[in-house]
Scaffold this active site. Structure first.
Site, short mmCIF file in Angstrom:
data_model
loop_
_atom_site.label_atom_id
_atom_site.label_comp_id
_atom_site.label_asym_id
_atom_site.label_seq_id
_atom_site.Cartn_x
_atom_site.Cartn_y
_atom_site.Cartn_z
N GLU A 35 0.57 -1.14 -0.09
CA GLU A 35 -0.02 0.01 -0.23
C GLU A 35 0.68 1.24 0.03
OE1 GLU A 35 -2.86 -0.37 -0.93
OE2 GLU A 35 -3.33 -2.17 -0.22
N GLY A 36 2.02 1.37 -0.67
CA GLY A 36 2.82 2.36 -0.87
C GLY A 36 3.85 2.02 0.35
#
Length: 578
Positions: free
Chosen positions: A435-436
């Site tokens: 998610e980053g």
């Protein structure tokens, strides 16, 4: 070893006292009927599900893992039955709008549910973990026909979504993706390409899976400006839809979560939002996912604290010498040793501080959506936008670091799989990456949320911290509040310096971003603990929050000043070796 026990008292303290959420709920028509009795009932039922249904599956699911057979994936034994019970209890619809068939309860309660799910069984919780984000994405970007057909399944949980971004050559840089989409005669699209690292890309928990896929149209410009978002079901009209699972990853942790490689072969899909603007649509889903990933870090920290506390209280070892005269408890358990006490207090204080900030972010999202006054909604959204990357990065970093410290309490036993802390350490590591990555979150926080002229985030945070510092005057924590106020000044000066340097040295903020992120997190933890101590004192609560606040400022808070000095110290262009 004891199994997971949901920290209901701590959750209720944050909701009822630290946030005093009811006074805001009463002013929001959507939540006017929500009170603390209802909130406590919801959390208690969530705790029962997490403790009784999910926690017992955690270690067996890790040992068994997922099974791949000729394009099909089977989750560990018991996962599908647990999900069926989850759906029957109505948990997927908790925070969905009433008009969509949901229960219309606050995100604040949904965050409490998610913390418990991730703490009890991270791998299982990956399957429904992004469902609410997908629901919000469809609400905002799907056509009326798509919403009518596919939203009910997301709300009631009879289908689960995926987020299909990553390709072998396009990880964090999604602008490099190659997956293609072509318009068909019936107005739908046909997708071709490959995706990997897709959580829940194939499984046996639900019959249908809704894939949200980033792809390029034939006329797409290069880079992120040419990405569109499509809804691609696993099945269309009851038939397979050209979505093939080529295999699953064999991972370090969360082995009960199916991480899949997917191949799209003329798969039928529908455009969500406008052509070439898919990344903005996907970010509606991703921002929610980043908050939820932060809760994974909190869940791991809480479970690590519980395990370490229980083991330290029963593990007998040499006597702690010397012992204070008023010391209580057995002198020959390792919990009596100062080194272990410091680890245990660190675990306790960090996990509780994280919960205050995480629940605050969720309450801000509720306010941003349902607040009566426009100015209140704008301010709440700005604060939540600042907190989201910070929570994702710092909570997941702490989830791993605190699990490692907890393992130290167990000594050599902690390194063995008979004790659950070994799995917790492995499971927690992935949250720092997906998610980053946390480095990307640091860049987002500094360059998009704090530095831009006119961005409200920095001023709003500073106002919150400064106000709490003033309210500590005349209390036992006044000196600590003064220390926090000094740090706030250093933090503001650092941001101003970076703004000035950025024009001539564009790389400068990127080099300071990670340190500024951690300094900001420590500053906000200080704010959280000052507030917790004050609220406890004002409401006559008999607890240890003032002592916990003192511990935080003595042992953990100094890291913030160190981080600012690292970011703003003797720096010159090219200081980082190439």
């Amino acid at each position: 070893m004891q199994n997971y026990q949901a920290p209901l008292d701590e959750m209720r303290f944050v909701i009822e006292h630290w946030l005093d959420a009811r006074q805001d709920w009463e002013r929001m028509p959507a939540f006017a009927e929500v009170d603390y009795s209802l909130a406590a009932q919801v959390l208690a039922e969530a705790a029962r599900f997490a403790e009784e249904r999910l926690a017992p599956l955690n270690a067996p699911g890790d040992r068994q893992g997922c099974r791949y057979e000729a394009g099909r994936v089977f989750a560990p034994d018991g996962f599908a039955d647990a999900y069926k019970a989850y759906v029957e209890a109505g948990w997927p619809s908790l925070a969905c709008a009433v008009e969509s068939g949901g229960q219309g309860l606050p995100q604040l309660l949904n965050v409490g549910l998610l913390e418990m799910l991730y703490a009890a069984n991270h791998a299982w919780a990956m399957y429904p973990g992004i469902a609410h984000g997908a629901y919000e994405c469809l609400q905002q970007f799907a056509s009326d026909g798509l919403r009518a057909e596919y939203l009910p399944g997301l709300v009631d949980g009879t289908c689960l979504p995926t987020m299909c971004l990553t390709e072998s050559q396009a990880g964090s840089d999604v602008g490099l993706l190659r997956c293609r989409a072509e318009l068909a005669e019936d107005g739908s699209y046909r997708l071709d390409g490959n995706k990997l690292f897709i959580s829940g890309g194939e499984h046996d928990l639900t019959e249908d899976i809704l894939h949200l896929v980033l792809a390029r149209l034939p006329d797409a410009p290069p880079g992120t400006a040419g990405i569109s978002l499509f809804l691609v079901p696993k099945r269309v009209d009851g038939l397979a839809n050209g979505v093939i699972c080529d295999g699953i990853e064999h991972k370090m942790g969360i082995k009960g979560s199916a991480t899949c490689s997917l191949r799209f072969e003329r798969a039928k899909g529908w455009l969500l939002g406008e052509p070439h603007k898919g990344l903005a649509a996907m970010f509606v889903m991703m921002n929610g996912a980043r908050l939820h990933v932060g809760l994974q870090g909190l869940g791991h920290a809480e479970f690590a604290w519980q395990q370490a506390r229980a083991y330290a209280g029963e593990r007998r070892q040499m006597r702690a010498v010397p012992r204070p005269k008023d010391a209580v408890g057995a002198a020959d358990v390792i919990a009596a040793h100062p080194a272990m006490q410091r680890i245990l207090m660190t675990l306790k204080v960090q996990s509780q501080g994280m919960r205050m900030l995480g629940f605050w972010a969720a309450h801000l999202l509720d306010t941003a959506e349902h607040g009566v006054e426009s100015a209140q909604r704008v301010e709440a959204l700005a604060l939540a936008s600042v907190l989201t990357p910070l929570i994702k990065a710092c909570f997941t970093d702490q989830g791993f670091q605190l699990a490692s410290q907890a393992l130290q309490v167990f000594g050599g036993y902690g390194y063995c799989s008979e004790y659950p802390i070994e799995q917790t350490l492995r499971d927690s590591r992935i949250a720092m990456i997906y998610e980053g990555t946390n480095e990307i979150q640091a860049n987002d926080l500094l360059l998009r949320k704090l530095l831009p002229v006119g961005a409200p985030g920095a001023a709003l945070l500073a106002s919150q911290v400064r106000s709490e510092c003033r309210r500590a005057e005349g209390t036992a924590l006044q000196g600590r509040a003064e220390d926090l106020a000094v740090l706030l000044g250093e933090w503001e000066r650092a941001l101003q310096t970076l703004r000035q340097e950025q024009a001539e040295q564009p790389q400068r903020p990127y080099e300071a971003a990670v340190d500024l992120l951690h300094a900001t997190a420590s500053m906000l933890q200080g704010y959280a603990w000052l507030r917790a101590a004050r609220v406890s004192r004002e409401r006559g609560l008999v607890d240890e929050r003032e002592a916990s606040a003192q511990f935080f400022f003595r042992y953990l808070f100094p890291e913030a000043g160190h981080r600012i000095r690292l970011a703003m110290g003797d720096w010159k262009p090219g200081a980082f070796p190439q």
